[in-house]
Scaffold this motif. Structure first.
Motif, PDB file in Angstrom:
ATOM      1  N   ARG A  62      28.281  38.294  37.071  1.00  0.00           N
ATOM      2  CA  ARG A  62      29.528  37.764  37.931  1.00  0.00           C
ATOM      3  C   ARG A  62      29.048  36.258  38.305  1.00  0.00           C
ATOM      4  O   ARG A  62      27.866  35.868  38.563  1.00  0.00           O
ATOM      5  N   PRO A  74      34.066  32.695  30.876  1.00  0.00           N
ATOM      6  CA  PRO A  74      34.554  33.534  31.688  1.00  0.00           C
ATOM      7  C   PRO A  74      35.574  34.696  31.026  1.00  0.00           C
ATOM      8  O   PRO A  74      36.239  34.401  30.048  1.00  0.00           O
ATOM      9  N   LEU A  75      35.784  35.858  31.454  1.00  0.00           N
ATOM     10  CA  LEU A  75      36.266  36.754  30.901  1.00  0.00           C
ATOM     11  C   LEU A  75      37.628  37.282  31.658  1.00  0.00           C
ATOM     12  O   LEU A  75      38.662  37.366  31.127  1.00  0.00           O
ATOM     13  N   TYR A  76      37.542  37.394  32.923  1.00  0.00           N
ATOM     14  CA  TYR A  76      38.521  37.671  33.933  1.00  0.00           C
ATOM     15  C   TYR A  76      37.961  37.845  35.329  1.00  0.00           C
ATOM     16  O   TYR A  76      36.940  37.713  35.671  1.00  0.00           O
ATOM     17  N   THR A  77      39.134  37.731  36.161  1.00  0.00           N
ATOM     18  CA  THR A  77      38.795  37.712  37.617  1.00  0.00           C
ATOM     19  C   THR A  77      39.308  39.014  38.361  1.00  0.00           C
ATOM     20  O   THR A  77      40.573  39.407  38.082  1.00  0.00           O
ATOM     21  N   GLU A  78      38.530  39.571  39.114  1.00  0.00           N
ATOM     22  CA  GLU A  78      39.040  40.815  39.658  1.00  0.00           C
ATOM     23  C   GLU A  78      39.755  40.754  41.184  1.00  0.00           C
ATOM     24  O   GLU A  78      39.705  39.598  41.529  1.00  0.00           O
ATOM     25  N   THR A  79      40.522  41.533  41.447  1.00  0.00           N
ATOM     26  CA  THR A  79      41.287  41.638  42.653  1.00  0.00           C
ATOM     27  C   THR A  79      40.334  42.387  43.682  1.00  0.00           C
ATOM     28  O   THR A  79      39.251  43.036  43.383  1.00  0.00           O
ATOM     29  N   SER A 150      36.697  46.776  40.881  1.00  0.00           N
ATOM     30  CA  SER A 150      35.688  47.680  39.962  1.00  0.00           C
ATOM     31  C   SER A 150      34.760  48.386  40.925  1.00  0.00           C
ATOM     32  O   SER A 150      34.198  49.537  40.395  1.00  0.00           O
ATOM     33  N   ARG A 170      37.560  36.073  45.373  1.00  0.00           N
ATOM     34  CA  ARG A 170      37.574  36.927  44.080  1.00  0.00           C
ATOM     35  C   ARG A 170      36.279  36.721  43.284  1.00  0.00           C
ATOM     36  O   ARG A 170      35.796  35.638  43.402  1.00  0.00           O
ATOM     37  N   SER A 172      34.880  36.736  39.451  1.00  0.00           N
ATOM     38  CA  SER A 172      35.020  36.483  38.062  1.00  0.00           C
ATOM     39  C   SER A 172      33.839  37.029  37.162  1.00  0.00           C
ATOM     40  O   SER A 172      32.567  36.801  37.809  1.00  0.00           O
ATOM     41  N   ARG A 194      35.571  37.587  21.973  1.00  0.00           N
ATOM     42  CA  ARG A 194      36.760  36.852  22.092  1.00  0.00           C
ATOM     43  C   ARG A 194      37.662  37.446  21.204  1.00  0.00           C
ATOM     44  O   ARG A 194      38.710  36.826  21.044  1.00  0.00           O
TER      45      ARG A 194
END
Length: 279
Positions: A62, A74-79, A150, A170, A172, A194
């Protein structure tokens, strides 16, 4: 196995709670079946230490991380959500703001993944040691907990639910590793994360189709890039006229000089005999 043969190398992937690396592990096992991949789950605060100590090759972490030492993709950002009991008033709405939680007791566990400037809500009497401990307290109707979605799913209970918090920080998730330890196997895993195909050049973005023609030298690609002047409409006729003019003094002069006899078997004799009949 003989004494001269080395055992296959292993690859260690550390990951934080809430991250599910299964899809990448599956691709790794298909592409590199001779290199075992070991999963190491650790708390978010512990993974950087594992990477520094060489106890893991890469980590799903994180953000933020120390970018002076680690590389990170960076892969994704969570809610962000708030975990509440199922009979809580918050469940009457689809989403909330931090202001809506201002009068609630909000837990701030010691392993909280958010770097709050000031934790929202009323502070709890004591900070829980871990996020799972805080979830247990929420189930006991002692307070609420704000976490990445998550983690709410990971620690789900039948008596709890959650709602998005639209203005909360948030978290990430990124793939990270020590920059000085970028090995071939690390590059292989980067390619998998990727989405590169197995034939893609390791460590580099695959070239776009047709991009190679731009760099061809003139002797290789020039014939395709530049069309001859005669390829335009009417160009072949013009080229033929020039060629005919270059064979002597011109097309008309060549016809008067008897050039037609060589081209068509002596021309048409009937035209030559007409003047003799009129005399």
């Amino acid at each position: 196995m003989t004494g001269s043969e080395e055992p296959p190398k292993s690859f260690r992937l550390a990951y934080v709670p809430g991250v599910t690396p299964a899809k990448w592990v599956k691709v790794w096992n298909e592409r590199l079946p001779d290199v075992p991949l070991t999963l190491v789950q650790a708390a978010a605060a512990e993974v950087p230490g594992l990477l520094r100590a060489g106890e893991a090759d890469v980590g799903l972490v994180r953000l933020p991380v120390d970018r002076t030492y680690f590389s990170a993709i960076p892969l994704y950002t969570e809610t962000t959500v708030v975990i509440v009991p199922k009979d809580h008033l918050v469940t009457a709405v689809d989403e909330v703001t931090l202001a809506d939680l201002g009068d609630e007791v909000l837990f701030h566990p010691l392993d909280d993944v958010f770097d709050w400037d000031g934790p929202p809500g009323e502070p709890a009497f004591e900070r829980p040691a871990t996020t799972p401990d805080a979830v247990e307290l929420v189930a006991a109707n002692v307070g609420l907990l704000v976490v990445p979605q998550s983690l709410a799913r990971l620690y789900h209970r039948r008596d709890l639910t959650y709602r998005p918090v639209v203005d909360a920080p948030r978290s990430s998730v990124a793939l990270s590793w020590p920059e000085e330890a970028t090995t071939d196997l690390v590059e292989d895993f980067i390619g998998i994360v990727r989405g590169r195909t197995v034939n893609s050049t390791r460590g580099r973005t695959p070239a776009k189709a047709g991009a190679g023609q731009q760099g061809k030298p003139p002797e290789q690609g020039g014939a395709r890039q530049k069309k001859p002047a005669g390829t335009k409409a009417g160009g072949s006729k013009a080229a033929g006229a020039k060629a005919a003019g270059a064979k002597g003094t011109g097309g008309k002069a060549a016809g008067r000089g008897g050039g037609g006899r060589a081209g068509s078997g002596g021309g048409k004799p009937a035209k030559r005999g007409k003047p003799r009949r009129s005399s």
